[in-house]
Design a protein around this motif. Structure first.
Motif, short mmCIF file in Angstrom:
data_model
loop_
_atom_site.label_atom_id
_atom_site.label_comp_id
_atom_site.label_asym_id
_atom_site.label_seq_id
_atom_site.Cartn_x
_atom_site.Cartn_y
_atom_site.Cartn_z
N TYR A 1 6.24 -13.11 -37.38
CA TYR A 1 7.43 -12.41 -37.87
C TYR A 1 8.71 -13.06 -37.33
CZ TYR A 1 4.30 -8.74 -39.53
OH TYR A 1 3.32 -8.05 -40.19
N ALA A 2 8.67 -13.49 -36.08
CA ALA A 2 9.84 -14.16 -35.51
C ALA A 2 10.14 -15.46 -36.23
CB ALA A 2 9.64 -14.40 -34.02
N TRP B 1 3.74 -11.11 -33.60
CA TRP B 1 5.19 -11.18 -33.40
C TRP B 1 5.70 -12.59 -33.56
CZ3 TRP B 1 7.40 -14.24 -29.71
CH2 TRP B 1 6.58 -14.72 -28.70
#
Length: 320
Positions: free
Chosen positions: A293-294, A290
């Motif tokens: 992707y962030a 995550w």
């Protein structure tokens, strides 16, 4: 002018045309966003965002892989027993194994045979060599338990006392330091590349804004004449270029996410092959998590924000 049957005067012939022209001018933006120059700028922003996002994703993959490498290396230590004249190497290995197993915090101890120790030298010396006359050290792998923490200094001291000049303990601290340095260097390079890409985005927006100002000089002069201040004009340019940056950033970030997802899918397909095993051992499963992707999404947002801010600053300097 003649009147119709109801006694009303017909509107002037150019009234509808004048109203249509006024409506068109009123609805037309100060900085057009659908021209070829605007589309080219959006494409440039998309390409730069794509490159920056790929670099950020690669840096995240290396950072996460380095954490896994460091955890795997730090979870094991190695005891090296060197053969010495007049000593029985097998007996020394037995003593070292016993000392390791008596130490709290040791989960597993395994002594490599003489053949296994010699096989470790094949990548450097080649295969088919007779190493029987060489003093090849015997190795003992020691896996540490999660808790309690093993007292490695005490184990090193006991090995030195029981087998002086023969046994030594390697806690792989040097390799962990090198892995950490390599990962930090790669991440630093990635951050530098992202900064350079954002700088290039700002320069491209600067030139595009100056071109738009030069092409709309008459419009700006008319706006000043009717009472529009510099803040209004700057906000108008900022809003238009922010939309361009948001469009380009979204396209670039989306393409980067698709590329990273494709790489992860290909890595899963190749996982069963020998090459896939090597790739997974080096870089993991290309799963950025995550945080990765962030960071990709954040780069797209930052690119649009940089576009809006740079355009506003450029307009204010042009007007001043």
């Amino acid at each position: 002018m003649s009147e119709d049957a109801a006694g009303r005067r017909p509107p002037p012939a150019d009234a509808s045309a004048s109203g249509s022209s006024t409506s068109l001018r009123r609805n037309a933006p100060l900085v057009p966003t659908d021209g070829s120059a605007s589309r080219a700028l959006a494409a440039v922003i998309a390409i730069l965002t794509f490159l920056a996002a790929l670099c950020a994703g690669a840096a995240e993959i290396v950072a996460s892989s380095a954490v896994q490498w460091q955890g795997a290396v730090a979870n094991e230590v190695t005891i090296q027993v060197r053969p010495a004249p007049g000593r029985d190497a097998d007996a020394d290995v037995t003593v070292a194994v016993a000392l390791a197993r008596e130490t709290p915090g040791i989960a597993e101890t395994r002594a490599l045979s003489k053949t296994e120790s010699e096989r470790l030298l094949e990548p450097w010396l080649g295969t088919g060599l007779d190493l029987g006359d060489l003093p090849v050290p015997r190795l003992i792998t020691v896996r540490l338990a999660a808790s309690p923490a093993a007292d490695l200094p005490a184990l090193r001291r006991r090995l030195t006392e029981a087998l002086p000049g023969v046994a030594s303990l390697d806690d792989h601290a040097l390799w962990i330091s090198r892995l950490s340095t390599m990962a930090n260097t790669f991440v630093g390079v990635g951050v530098g590349v992202v900064a350079l890409v954002l700088l290039a985005t700002g320069l491209a927006v600067t030139f595009a804004t100056r071109g738009a100002m030069a092409g709309n000089r008459e419009v700006v002069e008319v706006l000043h004449f009717v009472g529009a201040d510099d803040d209004f004009i700057a906000r108008e340019f900022q809003r238009r270029f922010f939309r361009l940056g948001l469009r380009g950033g979204a396209i670039g970030a989306g393409a980067a996410l698709a590329a990273l997802a494709l790489a992860a899918g290909l890595a899963r397909l190749w996982r069963a092959s020998p090459a896939g095993d090597e790739i997974e051992a080096l870089f993991g499963g290309f799963e950025i998590g995550w945080r990765g992707y962030a960071s990709v999404v954040l780069i797209g947002v930052v690119a649009s924000i940089v576009t809006g801010i740079v355009s506003r600053v450029t307009v204010r300097r042009f007007l001043d």
